[in-house]
Each structure stands twice: as C-alpha cells, then as structure tokens.
Design a protein around this motif. Structure first.
Motif, PDB file in Angstrom:
ATOM      1  N   HIS A   1      13.895 -52.434  58.596  1.00  0.00           N
ATOM      2  CA  HIS A   1      12.481 -52.256  58.300  1.00  0.00           C
ATOM      3  C   HIS A   1      12.185 -50.829  57.833  1.00  0.00           C
ATOM      4  O   HIS A   1      12.022 -50.583  56.651  1.00  0.00           O
ATOM      5  CB  HIS A   1      11.652 -52.606  59.525  1.00  0.00           C
ATOM      6  CG  HIS A   1      10.189 -52.667  59.250  1.00  0.00           C
ATOM      7  ND1 HIS A   1       9.652 -53.448  58.252  1.00  0.00           N
ATOM      8  CD2 HIS A   1       9.134 -52.045  59.841  1.00  0.00           C
ATOM      9  CE1 HIS A   1       8.337 -53.307  58.228  1.00  0.00           C
ATOM     10  NE2 HIS A   1       8.002 -52.463  59.180  1.00  0.00           N
ATOM     11  N   TYR A   2      12.157 -49.900  58.754  1.00  0.00           N
ATOM     12  CA  TYR A   2      11.875 -48.516  58.393  1.00  0.00           C
ATOM     13  C   TYR A   2      13.143 -47.742  58.025  1.00  0.00           C
ATOM     14  O   TYR A   2      13.098 -46.832  57.199  1.00  0.00           O
ATOM     15  CB  TYR A   2      11.168 -47.787  59.541  1.00  0.00           C
ATOM     16  CG  TYR A   2       9.737 -48.194  59.748  1.00  0.00           C
ATOM     17  CD1 TYR A   2       8.775 -48.045  58.740  1.00  0.00           C
ATOM     18  CD2 TYR A   2       9.316 -48.728  60.958  1.00  0.00           C
ATOM     19  CE1 TYR A   2       7.467 -48.425  58.931  1.00  0.00           C
ATOM     20  CE2 TYR A   2       7.997 -49.111  61.159  1.00  0.00           C
ATOM     21  CZ  TYR A   2       7.083 -48.943  60.139  1.00  0.00           C
ATOM     22  OH  TYR A   2       5.783 -49.319  60.328  1.00  0.00           O
ATOM     23  N   THR A   3      14.247 -48.070  58.666  1.00  0.00           N
ATOM     24  CA  THR A   3      15.477 -47.293  58.449  1.00  0.00           C
ATOM     25  C   THR A   3      16.648 -48.224  58.143  1.00  0.00           C
ATOM     26  O   THR A   3      16.560 -49.450  58.303  1.00  0.00           O
ATOM     27  CB  THR A   3      15.831 -46.439  59.688  1.00  0.00           C
ATOM     28  OG1 THR A   3      16.348 -47.290  60.729  1.00  0.00           O
ATOM     29  CG2 THR A   3      14.613 -45.676  60.205  1.00  0.00           C
TER      30      THR A   3
ATOM     31  N   GLU B   1      12.213 -51.453  65.439  1.00  0.00           N
ATOM     32  CA  GLU B   1      13.245 -51.559  64.403  1.00  0.00           C
ATOM     33  C   GLU B   1      14.276 -52.623  64.759  1.00  0.00           C
ATOM     34  O   GLU B   1      14.660 -53.450  63.927  1.00  0.00           O
ATOM     35  CB  GLU B   1      13.922 -50.200  64.219  1.00  0.00           C
ATOM     36  CG  GLU B   1      14.867 -50.110  63.042  1.00  0.00           C
ATOM     37  CD  GLU B   1      14.145 -50.054  61.699  1.00  0.00           C
ATOM     38  OE1 GLU B   1      14.747 -50.447  60.691  1.00  0.00           O
ATOM     39  OE2 GLU B   1      12.977 -49.616  61.670  1.00  0.00           O
TER      40      GLU B   1
ATOM     41  N   TRP C   1      15.761 -43.684  55.308  1.00  0.00           N
ATOM     42  CA  TRP C   1      14.691 -44.670  55.238  1.00  0.00           C
ATOM     43  C   TRP C   1      15.094 -45.875  54.389  1.00  0.00           C
ATOM     44  O   TRP C   1      15.785 -45.741  53.391  1.00  0.00           O
ATOM     45  CB  TRP C   1      13.417 -44.025  54.696  1.00  0.00           C
ATOM     46  CG  TRP C   1      12.987 -42.865  55.526  1.00  0.00           C
ATOM     47  CD1 TRP C   1      13.044 -41.543  55.189  1.00  0.00           C
ATOM     48  CD2 TRP C   1      12.498 -42.918  56.869  1.00  0.00           C
ATOM     49  NE1 TRP C   1      12.603 -40.765  56.237  1.00  0.00           N
ATOM     50  CE2 TRP C   1      12.265 -41.584  57.289  1.00  0.00           C
ATOM     51  CE3 TRP C   1      12.227 -43.956  57.767  1.00  0.00           C
ATOM     52  CZ2 TRP C   1      11.780 -41.269  58.553  1.00  0.00           C
ATOM     53  CZ3 TRP C   1      11.742 -43.647  59.030  1.00  0.00           C
ATOM     54  CH2 TRP C   1      11.520 -42.320  59.401  1.00  0.00           C
TER      55      TRP C   1
ATOM     56  N   LEU D   1       9.497 -47.165  68.600  1.00  0.00           N
ATOM     57  CA  LEU D   1       9.920 -47.381  67.221  1.00  0.00           C
ATOM     58  C   LEU D   1      11.337 -47.956  67.154  1.00  0.00           C
ATOM     59  O   LEU D   1      11.633 -48.776  66.277  1.00  0.00           O
ATOM     60  CB  LEU D   1       9.825 -46.077  66.432  1.00  0.00           C
ATOM     61  CG  LEU D   1       8.403 -45.579  66.153  1.00  0.00           C
ATOM     62  CD1 LEU D   1       8.433 -44.192  65.536  1.00  0.00           C
ATOM     63  CD2 LEU D   1       7.658 -46.553  65.240  1.00  0.00           C
TER      64      LEU D   1
ATOM     65  N   TRP E   1       3.538 -49.644  54.284  1.00  0.00           N
ATOM     66  CA  TRP E   1       4.996 -49.612  54.167  1.00  0.00           C
ATOM     67  C   TRP E   1       5.518 -50.760  53.318  1.00  0.00           C
ATOM     68  O   TRP E   1       6.396 -50.582  52.472  1.00  0.00           O
ATOM     69  CB  TRP E   1       5.635 -49.654  55.553  1.00  0.00           C
ATOM     70  CG  TRP E   1       7.128 -49.535  55.509  1.00  0.00           C
ATOM     71  CD1 TRP E   1       8.045 -50.501  55.762  1.00  0.00           C
ATOM     72  CD2 TRP E   1       7.876 -48.369  55.153  1.00  0.00           C
ATOM     73  NE1 TRP E   1       9.325 -50.020  55.606  1.00  0.00           N
ATOM     74  CE2 TRP E   1       9.240 -48.707  55.239  1.00  0.00           C
ATOM     75  CE3 TRP E   1       7.531 -47.068  54.799  1.00  0.00           C
ATOM     76  CZ2 TRP E   1      10.258 -47.789  54.953  1.00  0.00           C
ATOM     77  CZ3 TRP E   1       8.538 -46.162  54.520  1.00  0.00           C
ATOM     78  CH2 TRP E   1       9.879 -46.524  54.598  1.00  0.00           C
TER      79      TRP E   1
ATOM     80  N   GLU F   1       1.954 -51.015  58.550  1.00  0.00           N
ATOM     81  CA  GLU F   1       2.820 -52.041  57.977  1.00  0.00           C
ATOM     82  C   GLU F   1       2.377 -52.405  56.558  1.00  0.00           C
ATOM     83  O   GLU F   1       3.209 -52.632  55.673  1.00  0.00           O
ATOM     84  CB  GLU F   1       2.809 -53.293  58.853  1.00  0.00           C
ATOM     85  CG  GLU F   1       3.442 -53.127  60.220  1.00  0.00           C
ATOM     86  CD  GLU F   1       4.939 -52.963  60.144  1.00  0.00           C
ATOM     87  OE1 GLU F   1       5.554 -53.528  59.216  1.00  0.00           O
ATOM     88  OE2 GLU F   1       5.508 -52.263  60.996  1.00  0.00           O
TER      89      GLU F   1
END
Length: 273
Positions: free
Chosen positions: A249-251, A138, A230, A134, A215, A212
């Motif tokens: 992206h995620y964070t 990222e 996030w 991950l 998200w 994805e």
C-alpha cells in the motif's frame, strides 16, 4: 473510559459535522437527523469532494498542463474511461463512507483503544503508537489485497471490477476509488481493526482514512516518482499489468519480504507477465 472522556470524541465529531454540513447544505434540514446519520452525511460529502477535486486537479496538471511531460500522449486515458471510473467510484461512495462512520461510532462508545488528545500520552508515545499503527495497516492491506487476487471467488466477484483498468492508457487518478464497494471497504478495514490493537489518536485515524483518497489518486497516475521505499505509481502500474506483484500500500516492504516485489527500474519486468 468514563462518559466525560467519551464525550470528547462526540464533541469532536459534532464539530466536524457542523463545519461541513452547515457550510455546504442550506436550511439546516440535516439538523434533526441522528448524530450517526449526520456523521455519515458529512463523510459522504467530504469523501466525494476530496475524490473529485483531487482527481480533477491531478488530471488537469498531468494530462493538460504537463501534457507529454510525465505521461506520453498515447498513454493518456480517454475522457470516456475517466468518466466510467468516476461512475463506478460514485456508486460505491455511499458504502465506502460507512466505514469511517462505523469506526467513529465505535470510538465514541469506547469500544476501541483510541485517545482524544496527544497530551494524554505525550508526543513520544504518540509517534511510537503511530508507527505501530501504520505497520499493522500496511501488513493488513497487503494481505487483504493479495487474498483478493489469490481467492478466485473474491477476485471474480469483487476485485475484477478494479482490474479492468490494466494498461497505462486506461489508468487515471480517478481509478483510485473505482472498486466494487465491498472491495474498497475490505482494503480499508485494517485501519479500523488496528484501533482495537494499538492506542490511536482519534483525529489522526480520521485523517489517515481520508488520506487514502489522496494516496490512491497518486498511485494510479502512472508516474513513477522513484521515492524509495514508497509504493508509488510505477510499482502499482506493474500490479495492474501483471496482477501478481506489488500488493503493498504505502511502502514496498511487505512485497520485498514476501517475494512479490517487481521494480519498475528493472528493464526485464515485462518478462514477468
């Protein structure tokens, strides 16, 4: 890897193919197709359903059941805007799903570091490898996204397709996959590159690729969930407004470390436009 172990991957993808295709397509006309084409067809159907169902449910909840609760009435996108986003996404979908199809082909042939069962390495090692995977994803998506902005040729010919949605009343969950096909593939590519670097559980990899779609639905709904660290929709809405912040992206970690973070809680963020 031996042939017997690689067969575990083939058996798993065959099972997924039959679950989707046998239940959704009549007469088994797809049965004579080569395995890789069945995999592409399964990914296309699953990806399309996931995109449309998740987007429809989210829009129904936010724009109708909770109208004026999360998003002011004036910021609700028009049906025309949402239909255009669906049109752009559906044109790109056949190409998008080529990426998981190619990754599954490479995994089945033993070209990656994927493993078939968590029991092969144990839960502790699985979780450690998952975190590394991950982090790599990222890192890769941040830089891929940033270069799609910084390299003017790439922005003009690829990423600008997505950035015509640059205000709250043009953004919707359906904008999440409204990209030029190559743009969408490039931004998901770190998921596949990571397979050659870190041992990755096959099913987890597939699940994260399809996550994805969920998200991107979430981060284009303009609702700031305020769930640190996030990279929620509040941050991503700023990205669509300023074009030079919140590439993560995620964070928010990559943006924080590299000075491109713009916090929606900051009342002065509009001055950065």
């Amino acid at each position: 890897m031996g042939d017997d172990y690689l067969q575990l991957f083939v058996d798993e993808t065959t099972l997924y193919n039959r679950i989707v295709l046998a239940n959704l397509l009549p007469f088994k006309w797809w049965d004579p197709l080569p395995h890789v084409l069945q995999t592409w067809l399964r990914n296309y159907i699953a990806g399309t359903l996931l995109y449309l169902v998740s987007g429809l449910l989210w829009c129904f909840y936010v724009y109708y059941l909770k109208r004026n609760v999360y998003v002011p009435k004036d910021d609700i996108p028009t049906r025309k805007a949402m239909l255009l986003q669906i049109f752009v996404a559906m044109k790109a979908m056949p190409w998008y799903v080529g990426l998981p199809t190619v990754s599954e082909y490479m995994i089945e042939n033993g070209w990656t570091k994927c493993f078939a069962r968590i029991s092969d390495i144990g839960w502790f090692a699985y979780l450690v490898y998952l975190v590394i995977y991950l982090v790599l994803v990222e890192f890769g998506i941040y830089w891929m996204h940033r270069e799609l902005h910084d390299i003017k040729f790439l922005y003009k010919h690829l990423h600008a397709t997505h950035h015509i949605y640059n205000k709250q009343n043009t953004l919707s969950p359906f904008a999440g996959l409204a990209f030029h096909p190559l743009d969408g593939i490039l931004q998901a590519l770190p998921h596949v590159i990571a397979l050659f670097i870190v041992p990755t559980h096959f099913t987890t990899h597939l699940g994260l690729l399809f996550l994805e779609a969920i998200w991107t639905t979430n981060i284009h709904d303009c609702i700031h969930g305020k769930l640190w660290p996030w990279m929620g929709a509040g941050y991503h809405t700023i990205h669509h407004t300023t074009y030079r912040h919140n590439y993560g992206h995620y964070t928010i970690w990559m943006d924080w470390m590299l000075g491109t973070l713009c916090d929606p809680a900051d009342d002065d963020w509009g001055k950065t436009k």
